[in-house]
Design a protein around this motif. Structure first.
Motif, PDB file in Angstrom:
ATOM      1  N   GLY A   1       0.811  -1.199   0.000  1.00 32.08           N
ATOM      2  CA  GLY A   1       0.000   0.000   0.000  1.00 32.08           C
ATOM      3  C   GLY A   1       0.850   1.257   0.000  1.00 32.08           C
ATOM      4  N   GLY A   2       0.191   2.385  -0.228  1.00 31.04           N
ATOM      5  CA  GLY A   2       0.898   3.645  -0.250  1.00 31.04           C
ATOM      6  C   GLY A   2       0.068   4.743  -0.863  1.00 31.04           C
ATOM      7  N   LEU A   3       0.719   5.844  -1.163  1.00 30.72           N
ATOM      8  CA  LEU A   3       0.082   7.001  -1.772  1.00 30.72           C
ATOM      9  C   LEU A   3       0.290   6.968  -3.274  1.00 30.72           C
ATOM     10  N   VAL A   4      -0.789   7.148  -4.019  1.00 32.94           N
ATOM     11  CA  VAL A   4      -0.717   7.112  -5.473  1.00 32.94           C
ATOM     12  C   VAL A   4      -1.669   8.150  -6.051  1.00 32.94           C
ATOM     13  N   GLN A   5      -1.323   8.697  -7.197  1.00 35.08           N
ATOM     14  CA  GLN A   5      -2.175   9.677  -7.857  1.00 35.08           C
ATOM     15  C   GLN A   5      -3.315   9.000  -8.605  1.00 35.08           C
ATOM     16  N   PRO A   6      -4.423   9.703  -8.811  1.00 39.24           N
ATOM     17  CA  PRO A   6      -5.505   9.133  -9.616  1.00 39.24           C
ATOM     18  C   PRO A   6      -5.005   8.676 -10.980  1.00 39.24           C
ATOM     19  N   GLY A   7      -5.475   7.508 -11.404  1.00 43.38           N
ATOM     20  CA  GLY A   7      -5.019   6.925 -12.650  1.00 43.38           C
ATOM     21  C   GLY A   7      -3.784   6.063 -12.518  1.00 43.38           C
ATOM     22  N   GLY A   8      -3.164   6.083 -11.366  1.00 39.58           N
ATOM     23  CA  GLY A   8      -1.971   5.298 -11.132  1.00 39.58           C
ATOM     24  C   GLY A   8      -2.268   3.860 -10.778  1.00 39.58           C
ATOM     25  N   SER A   9      -1.208   3.114 -10.467  1.00 38.72           N
ATOM     26  CA  SER A   9      -1.325   1.688 -10.182  1.00 38.72           C
ATOM     27  C   SER A   9      -0.545   1.309  -8.934  1.00 38.72           C
ATOM     28  N   LEU A  10      -1.023   0.262  -8.278  1.00 39.79           N
ATOM     29  CA  LEU A  10      -0.338  -0.353  -7.158  1.00 39.79           C
ATOM     30  C   LEU A  10      -0.565  -1.852  -7.217  1.00 39.79           C
ATOM     31  N   ARG A  11       0.373  -2.609  -6.682  1.00 39.06           N
ATOM     32  CA  ARG A  11       0.174  -4.036  -6.523  1.00 39.06           C
ATOM     33  C   ARG A  11       0.322  -4.398  -5.060  1.00 39.06           C
ATOM     34  N   LEU A  12      -0.745  -4.920  -4.482  1.00 37.39           N
ATOM     35  CA  LEU A  12      -0.735  -5.363  -3.104  1.00 37.39           C
ATOM     36  C   LEU A  12      -0.355  -6.834  -3.033  1.00 37.39           C
TER      37      LEU A  12
END
Length: 125
Positions: A9-20
């Motif tokens: 988890g973390g901080l991301v901008q709209p439209g961005g991606s993360l992998r949990l």
């Protein structure tokens, strides 16, 4: 039944991606159906995605379908949630859960036997 630890988890901008990632310490991880839930401040915990023990069947909440992908790697005792095209409404604490007994609705928190402590995802500009 099984110990679960989320990360990614973390901080991301709209439209961005993360992998949990959700790492399990149990010896029979490959036998469990696995799911992701999320909980935003002031709201109830809600279903996000689920993957069968075989990895062949997946289910998604309508709000994330087409943007999120759940997967698992039994060799690493890990389940993943790839999140793309993130929106402000995706901001929540994300929890990994294991269904050991194969009972109840996949959408209900009561169905699941073990939970991680959560990882925070914040979508902000």
């Amino acid at each position: 039944q099984v110990q679960l630890v989320e990360s990614g988890g973390g901080l991301v901008q709209p439209g961005g991606s993360l992998r949990l990632s959700c790492a399990a310490s149990g010896r029979t991880f490959s036998r469990y159906n696995m799911a992701w839930f999320r909980q935003a401040p002031g709201k109830e915990r809600e279903f996000v995605a689920r993957i069968s023990a075989s990895g062949m069947a997946t289910y998604y909440a309508g709000s994330v379908k087409g943007r999120f992908t759940i997967s698992r790697d039994d060799a690493k005792n890990t389940v993943y949630l790839q999140m793309n095209s993130l929106k402000f409404d995706d901001t929540a604490n994300y929890f990994c859960a294991a269904d050991v007994n194969f009972s109840g609705s996949i959408y209900y928190t009561e169905t699941y036997d073990s939970w991680g402590q959560g990882t925070q995802v914040t979508v902000s500009s």
